[in-house]
Motif scaffolding. Structure first.
Motif, PDB file in Angstrom:
ATOM      1  N   THR A 121       1.109 -33.237  26.398  1.00 13.54           N
ATOM      2  CA  THR A 121       0.054 -32.897  27.602  1.00 13.54           C
ATOM      3  C   THR A 121      -0.975 -31.755  27.356  1.00 13.54           C
ATOM      4  N   LEU A 122      -0.110 -30.891  27.081  1.00 12.39           N
ATOM      5  CA  LEU A 122      -1.227 -29.672  27.045  1.00 12.39           C
ATOM      6  C   LEU A 122      -2.375 -29.632  26.891  1.00 12.39           C
ATOM      7  N   ASN A 123      -2.294 -30.865  24.943  1.00 13.45           N
ATOM      8  CA  ASN A 123      -3.239 -30.751  24.539  1.00 13.45           C
ATOM      9  C   ASN A 123      -4.408 -31.675  25.013  1.00 13.45           C
ATOM     10  N   MET A 124      -3.716 -32.620  25.635  1.00 17.26           N
ATOM     11  CA  MET A 124      -4.865 -33.191  26.043  1.00 17.26           C
ATOM     12  C   MET A 124      -6.606 -32.711  27.024  1.00 17.26           C
ATOM     13  N   ILE A 125      -5.331 -31.690  28.005  1.00 17.65           N
ATOM     14  CA  ILE A 125      -5.919 -30.993  29.195  1.00 17.65           C
ATOM     15  C   ILE A 125      -6.632 -29.364  29.074  1.00 17.65           C
TER      16      ILE A 125
ATOM     17  N   PHE B 122       2.750 -33.083  11.676  1.00 16.12           N
ATOM     18  CA  PHE B 122       2.847 -32.612  10.974  1.00 16.12           C
ATOM     19  C   PHE B 122       0.674 -32.827  11.115  1.00 16.12           C
ATOM     20  N   ILE B 123       1.039 -34.554  10.920  1.00 18.19           N
ATOM     21  CA  ILE B 123      -0.258 -34.602  11.793  1.00 18.19           C
ATOM     22  C   ILE B 123      -1.500 -33.737  12.359  1.00 18.19           C
ATOM     23  N   SER B 124      -0.899 -34.036  13.725  1.00 20.64           N
ATOM     24  CA  SER B 124      -1.769 -33.774  15.035  1.00 20.64           C
ATOM     25  C   SER B 124      -2.277 -31.808  14.946  1.00 20.64           C
ATOM     26  N   ALA B 125      -1.278 -31.490  14.402  1.00 21.13           N
ATOM     27  CA  ALA B 125      -1.924 -30.047  13.870  1.00 21.13           C
ATOM     28  C   ALA B 125      -2.582 -29.837  13.016  1.00 21.13           C
ATOM     29  N   SER B 126      -2.556 -30.913  12.278  1.00 22.04           N
ATOM     30  CA  SER B 126      -3.311 -30.533  10.799  1.00 22.04           C
ATOM     31  C   SER B 126      -5.054 -31.402  11.419  1.00 22.04           C
ATOM     32  N   LEU B 127      -5.302 -31.796  12.591  1.00 20.50           N
ATOM     33  CA  LEU B 127      -5.972 -32.671  12.892  1.00 20.50           C
ATOM     34  C   LEU B 127      -6.556 -31.676  14.303  1.00 20.50           C
ATOM     35  N   GLY B 128      -5.810 -30.675  14.295  1.00 14.80           N
ATOM     36  CA  GLY B 128      -6.063 -29.827  15.143  1.00 14.80           C
ATOM     37  C   GLY B 128      -7.728 -28.652  14.661  1.00 14.80           C
ATOM     38  N   ILE B 129      -7.351 -28.587  12.841  1.00 13.62           N
ATOM     39  CA  ILE B 129      -7.864 -27.388  12.057  1.00 13.62           C
ATOM     40  C   ILE B 129      -9.206 -28.385  12.143  1.00 13.62           C
TER      41      ILE B 129
ATOM     42  N   VAL C 256     -14.328 -34.885  19.188  1.00 12.28           N
ATOM     43  CA  VAL C 256     -13.859 -36.016  20.503  1.00 12.28           C
ATOM     44  C   VAL C 256     -12.706 -37.079  19.141  1.00 12.28           C
ATOM     45  N   ALA C 257     -13.513 -36.823  18.045  1.00 14.98           N
ATOM     46  CA  ALA C 257     -12.833 -37.736  16.993  1.00 14.98           C
ATOM     47  C   ALA C 257     -11.887 -36.980  16.624  1.00 14.98           C
ATOM     48  N   ALA C 258     -11.431 -35.602  16.503  1.00 16.33           N
ATOM     49  CA  ALA C 258     -10.050 -35.229  16.109  1.00 16.33           C
ATOM     50  C   ALA C 258      -8.991 -35.405  16.954  1.00 16.33           C
ATOM     51  N   ARG C 259      -9.946 -34.328  17.947  1.00 14.23           N
ATOM     52  CA  ARG C 259      -8.808 -34.716  19.195  1.00 14.23           C
ATOM     53  C   ARG C 259      -8.147 -35.664  20.025  1.00 14.23           C
ATOM     54  N   SER C 260      -8.899 -36.361  19.524  1.00 13.50           N
ATOM     55  CA  SER C 260      -8.891 -38.699  20.150  1.00 13.50           C
ATOM     56  C   SER C 260      -7.819 -38.676  19.254  1.00 13.50           C
ATOM     57  N   LEU C 261      -8.107 -38.625  17.634  1.00 13.06           N
ATOM     58  CA  LEU C 261      -6.684 -38.905  16.542  1.00 13.06           C
ATOM     59  C   LEU C 261      -5.344 -38.114  16.716  1.00 13.06           C
ATOM     60  N   ALA C 262      -5.505 -36.651  17.603  1.00 11.72           N
ATOM     61  CA  ALA C 262      -4.631 -35.599  17.279  1.00 11.72           C
ATOM     62  C   ALA C 262      -3.736 -36.324  18.593  1.00 11.72           C
ATOM     63  N   SER C 263      -3.941 -36.491  19.864  1.00  8.14           N
ATOM     64  CA  SER C 263      -3.366 -37.427  20.496  1.00  8.14           C
ATOM     65  C   SER C 263      -2.784 -38.586  20.645  1.00  8.14           C
TER      66      SER C 263
ATOM     67  N   GLN D 150      -8.778 -24.970  19.865  1.00  8.39           N
ATOM     68  CA  GLN D 150      -8.057 -25.990  19.245  1.00  8.39           C
ATOM     69  C   GLN D 150      -6.848 -25.022  18.375  1.00  8.39           C
ATOM     70  N   TRP D 151      -7.013 -23.696  17.774  1.00  9.22           N
ATOM     71  CA  TRP D 151      -6.260 -23.145  16.829  1.00  9.22           C
ATOM     72  C   TRP D 151      -5.491 -23.188  16.964  1.00  9.22           C
ATOM     73  N   LEU D 152      -4.915 -22.816  19.176  1.00  8.85           N
ATOM     74  CA  LEU D 152      -3.699 -22.583  19.707  1.00  8.85           C
ATOM     75  C   LEU D 152      -2.474 -23.747  19.142  1.00  8.85           C
ATOM     76  N   MET D 153      -3.289 -24.968  19.220  1.00 12.18           N
ATOM     77  CA  MET D 153      -3.003 -26.155  19.810  1.00 12.18           C
ATOM     78  C   MET D 153      -1.964 -26.358  18.332  1.00 12.18           C
ATOM     79  N   THR D 154      -2.452 -26.039  17.238  1.00  9.20           N
ATOM     80  CA  THR D 154      -2.641 -26.197  15.855  1.00  9.20           C
ATOM     81  C   THR D 154      -1.177 -25.110  15.163  1.00  9.20           C
TER      82      THR D 154
END
Length: 284
Positions: free
Chosen positions: A73-77, A133-140, A152-159, A217-221
């Motif tokens: 939920t943190l990642n979305m907002i 692992f995948i969501s963290a990698s998409l954060g990069i 937008v694509a990176a954040r939506s796919l990570a979600s 994004q780095w923080l979420m990663t």
């Protein structure tokens, strides 16, 4: 939260089901809690049954899974306070900035329904390791995005992958805790979920002002890779189907690190993801 081995009376069935077939072999004598009442559900005489694990182990699993829910939920907002900075740097119309939150929200809601079927087929532990692992990698990718579309694509796919604990965390609670403890465990899960929504704008504002929007994004990663490592080390498979061929008196440390479909090994809850989808459609 852990079971106590006080004999009370015989039981002739398991508290579990394997697929649609109920497991029919003798369970241990009914075990009693500290208050002298029978534990519900009644755990098996098997070290692989998560209900038999120690209270400390159960609490550690709960804390890690709750932290994983929090990150979803943190990642979305967290991107909300970055709108002005992103629009200026990526030269994008400000009216499009809502996609930075709307895209992940939509992906999160839709994808959360898919992870139950995947986990029931392949295991909760495997699902959590793959998705962290995948969501963290998409954060990069999001942190290094050079266009608004990429971000937008990176954040939506990570979600999509951050959504896995939304529906699997309650399942872990049901696998690990007795009925009397589930409400307390779910209270922590829901509190962490709500905290992610509440803290997102605060964290995003602080990071954007002091380090720049890319560091959200780095923080979420960084945080998600940390949760991935924690799951690898401390969260064993919690699904359990009570296969008599895999019953053990003692559980080794290395068993906690294995990727099995159910705790200790044995049949998966479902043999095909399609099977669960059909069952859900018939039910609703």
């Amino acid at each position: 939260m852990s079971s106590e081995n006080t004999p009370h009376k015989k039981s002739d069935g398991s508290h579990l089901e394997a697929g649609s077939q109920e497991v029919k072999f003798n369970v241990s004598s009914t075990k009693l809690g500290k208050n002298g009442l029978p534990l519900e559900p009644n755990p098996m005489n098997d070290a692989n049954d998560p209900l038999n694990w120690s209270a400390a182990k159960k609490i550690l699993i709960l804390i890690i899974v709750s932290a994983w829910v929090f990150l979803g939920t943190l990642n979305m907002i967290i991107a909300g306070p970055t709108f002005y900075s992103v629009a200026a740097e990526l030269k994008t119309d400000f009216s499009l900035m809502t996609y930075l939150v709307g895209g992940p929200l939509l992906a999160y809601g839709v994808a959360s329904l898919l992870w139950v079927a995947f986990a029931n087929r392949h295991g909760v532990r495997f699902s959590f390791v793959v998705t962290t692992f995948i969501s963290a990698s998409l954060g990069i990718w999001g942190a290094k995005a050079t266009t608004f579309s990429q971000l937008v694509a990176a954040r939506s796919l990570a979600s999509v992958f951050y959504a896995s604990p939304e529906t699997l965390a309650p399942q872990v609670v049901a696998d690990v805790f007795f009925l009397k403890d589930r409400s307390k465990a779910m209270a922590l899960v829901l509190c962490m979920q709500a905290t992610g929504f509440a803290m997102g704008p605060l964290v995003g504002s602080f990071v954007t002002e002091n380090l720049g929007w890319r560091w959200t994004q780095w923080l979420m990663t960084i945080l998600t890779y940390a949760i991935c490592a924690s799951i690898l080390l401390f969260v064993p498979e919690t699904q359990y189907t009570a296969d008599p061929k895999f019953i053990k008196d003692k559980r080794t440390v290395t068993q906690n690190w294995l990727f099995t479909r159910v705790s200790g090994g044995g049949q998966a809850k479902v043999h095909r993801c399609v099977t669960l989808s059909v069952q859900l459609c018939r039910k609703y």
